[in-house]
Enzyme design. Structure first.
Site, PDB file in Angstrom:
ATOM      1  CD  GLU A 288      -2.644   1.514   0.209  1.00  0.00           C
ATOM      2  OE1 GLU A 288      -2.526   2.609  -0.383  1.00  0.00           O
ATOM      3  OE2 GLU A 288      -3.444   0.634  -0.135  1.00  0.00           O
ATOM      4  CG  ASP A 292      -0.737   5.251  -0.947  1.00  0.00           C
ATOM      5  OD1 ASP A 292      -1.561   4.907  -1.804  1.00  0.00           O
ATOM      6  OD2 ASP A 292      -0.953   5.145   0.276  1.00  0.00           O
ATOM      7  CB  SER A 565      -5.202   1.698  -2.341  1.00  0.00           C
ATOM      8  OG  SER A 565      -5.986   1.132  -1.330  1.00  0.00           O
TER       9      SER A 565
END
Length: 648
Positions: A288, A292, A565
């Site tokens: 994750e 990002d 995400s």
């Protein structure tokens, strides 16, 4: 069904009829008791209790109006954001409220010397015997026992206050609420697989964007130009992370293969909260966090990124179980939130949130961090859960905080979730749906259905489609290509009603593209007549961006990843770039984005293909204009820039 069985059974009896022999009226009543809690005995009258009177805040009924005044482009106050002190003073309990409650207590026999008005102005507190408190509140206190953990709590089934005082009181503790028991956190699911293509061979190609989304594909999809080398030091992009940590080695591999103009070693500025640490060795990297930063840096560089990494490892990893989310982050960027009272909750919830100092092995032994970091102009949040995971009052208090941050000029964007109209499988039912497994499960915090944040759904390029063909909503069945099904979260809230800024868009969707499912209208009729969604709820997402087949380096290897995400840092980065242009022109940040976005839907790429299946249905469908799958659409950088540069 936890939310509805244990929370919405709590009713505020604001219009209750006064008892014949007193001027007291029922203020709160619990009509049922959560199944885990057993009422065991009356509280001994001599037992000492700490009575906490939550004072009604001023101007909460005007909060939405205040936010629209600085956020809606047709307002003469657009962009005239408030200071933190202005926010605090506007919503603090009035002098009239404080005086009225103190007068009531003193006249009832509580000496004024016993009363403490807390520093944050939200509470009046005093120690009392149970008998005195019961007499004051015309109630009876009982001992309750959690049948699974054995923990104890004191609560009443209802309590009363003078009718003239009721408007000055939010709630009383001990009151009718029982602690919400913790439940196992759903494991974070990663949607990743190793591609057959090599990263470097396709770094700049636009011919394979249907197979692998690279920074070049993102720039081409949304017409994002190269960034200026001269950037403001005060416009760092904020990215929230919890329990997932980036690896510098992964960032370096990504930069070397896809963005050689970004120097090796480039990393986010640390804003570590309550003992958080980063980065980690490559073997421990989080998909994750890596995702990002590898999506955001190519868009915003040489702008910087500020990493809001939250909580010590014990809490962030789930070794100490907590259900709460975001409160420690909000504490750190707004010190007033640490003790802010709203909707029956004041400060962090010890039953749901981390408690510091953490005296467990390796825990953060400092005090809870309050107001130590200034919020950035844009904050991207790729984490969340479902509305049914947390009490309504907990979510509403947080939602108010996002409103307060919007008033101060911060734009906050949340991912809409990856399970279509459902929640994660096994969350509330085997298929992640509510009720008997057929009712759609809205996401929190859009994962926020809160109307004061911008919610971001996911799109993709379907196989054999080019950038010129346009995107569709994500619909990836199990095994194609991930091990779990994936579709963009979207639907209608069970907590929040349709806000004014999206009312016309939602009405147009229902009029021209009416979903083929029965519905209910508001929580009071949850599931009525077989309804599977709330027709009166706030619709989400608001916008979308690509979130599938994303090129990434993770644990030292090249993979493809996906999820809303990914969509959220893309859209957030676009907004940060636009703010950079505004700053260069002598203008300011953008604050709450939605009112302007809904007035300027033409500035987004409309998505009209796909759906978001779940709960045994095909979910909702995309449509011209706003829809509860892709929102208003994906960013068109030149058009959005024109809109926002044309504003004060």
């Amino acid at each position: 069904m936890r939310l509805f069985s244990t929370l919405f059974s709590l009713t505020l009896a604001v219009s209750a009829v006064a008892l014949p022999t007193t001027d007291h009226v029922v203020h709160e009543r619990r009509t049922s008791t959560p199944s885990r809690w057993e009422k065991t005995a009356r509280v001994n009258g001599t037992e000492q209790v700490l009575v906490r009177i939550g004072l009604a805040q001023s101007n909460l009924d005007h909060a939405y109006e205040y936010l629209m005044s600085v956020s809606d482009s047709v307002s003469p106050n657009y962009g005239k954001f408030w200071t933190s002190d202005e926010v605090i003073s506007t919503f603090a309990p009035s002098d009239e409220t404080v005086a009225a409650v103190e007068s009531w207590l003193v006249n009832a026999g509580v000496a004024k010397s016993r009363l403490v008005h807390t520093k944050n102005q939200g509470w009046i507190v005093f120690e009392s015997t149970a008998t005195e408190a019961e007499s004051l509140l015309r109630t009876k206190y009982y001992q309750y026992t959690d049948k699974l953990t054995g923990s104890k709590a004191i609560a009443a089934e209802e309590y009363r206050v003078p009718q003239t005082i009721q408007k000055h009181i939010d709630f009383v503790k001990p009151g009718v609420l029982l602690p919400i028991p913790s439940k196992d956190r759903s494991a974070k699911r990663t949607r990743k697989f190793k591609p057959t293509r090599q990263a470097s061979a396709n770094a700049s190609s636009l011919s394979t964007c249907d197979e692998m989304i690279t920074p070049a594909c993102v720039a081409a999809l949304y017409k994002i130009p190269h960034s200026s080398p001269n950037v403001s030091a005060n416009n760092s992009l904020g990215i929230f992370e919890e329990g997932d940590y980036y690896s510098q080695e992964d960032l370096n591999l990504f930069f070397a293969n896809f963005t050689p103009y970004i120097p090796q070693g480039t990393h986010p500025k640390p804003a570590f909260i309550d003992g958080a640490e980063a980065p980690v060795p490559v073997a421990d990297a989080g998909a994750e966090s890596d995702l990002d930063f590898q999506l955001a840096y190519p868009i915003i560089y040489p702008q910087t990124i500020t990493l809001f990494q939250t909580d010590d490892y014990n809490y962030a990893s789930g070794e100490i179980e907590t259900d709460g989310f975001f409160n420690t982050f909000l504490d750190a960027v707004d010190g007033s939130y640490c003790t802010y009272c709203a909707y029956g909750e004041c400060g962090d919830d010890p039953n749901l949130d981390p408690v510091y100092p953490d005296n467990s092995t390796g825990g953060y032994t400092g005090q809870l961090m309050c107001g130590v970091y200034k919020p950035t102009n844009v904050i991207s949040v790729s984490y969340g859960g479902q509305e049914s995971d947390l009490p309504a009052y907990y979510q509403q208090r947080q939602c108010n905080e996002f409103l307060k941050l919007g008033l101060q000029g911060t734009s906050i964007l949340f991912a809409s979730g990856d399970d279509g109209v459902a929640g994660p499988a096994g969350d509330d039912t085997a298929n992640g749906c509510l009720g008997n497994g057929t009712i759609f499960s809205p996401a929190f915090p859009n994962r926020f259905s809160c109307p004061y944040v911008t919610n971001v759904g996911a799109t993709k390029l379907y196989p054999n489609h080019t950038i010129a063909d346009g995107e569709s909503s994500v619909v990836d069945p199990v095994g194609h290509p991930y091990s779990v099904a994936y579709s963009s979260g979207g639907g209608f809230s069970n907590i929040y009603t349709i806000p004014d800024y999206q009312a016309a868009a939602v009405a147009e969707y229902f009029k021209n593209h009416n979903p083929p499912y029965p519905y209910y209208e508001g929580n009071a009729s949850f599931g009525k007549n077989g309804g599977v969604y709330n027709r009166l709820g706030r619709g989400y997402p608001d916008v979308a961006a690509n979130g599938d087949n994303i090129a990434e380096f993770w644990e030292g290897e090249f993979i493809l990843d996906g999820g809303t995400s990914a969509s959220t840092p893309i859209f957030s980065s676009v907004i940060n770039r636009i703010i950079e242009k505004r700053i260069a022109a002598g203008k300011g940040p953008l604050g709450f984005l939605n009112p302007v976005l809904y007035r300027n839907a033409h500035a987004l790429n409309d998505i009209t293909n796909g759906s978001n299946p779940g709960c045994g249905t095909e979910g909702f469908y995309t449509a011209p204009g706003w829809d509860p799958v892709s929102g208003l659409g994906t960013p068109n950088f030149p058009k959005l820039l024109d809109v926002f540069m044309g504003l004060p």
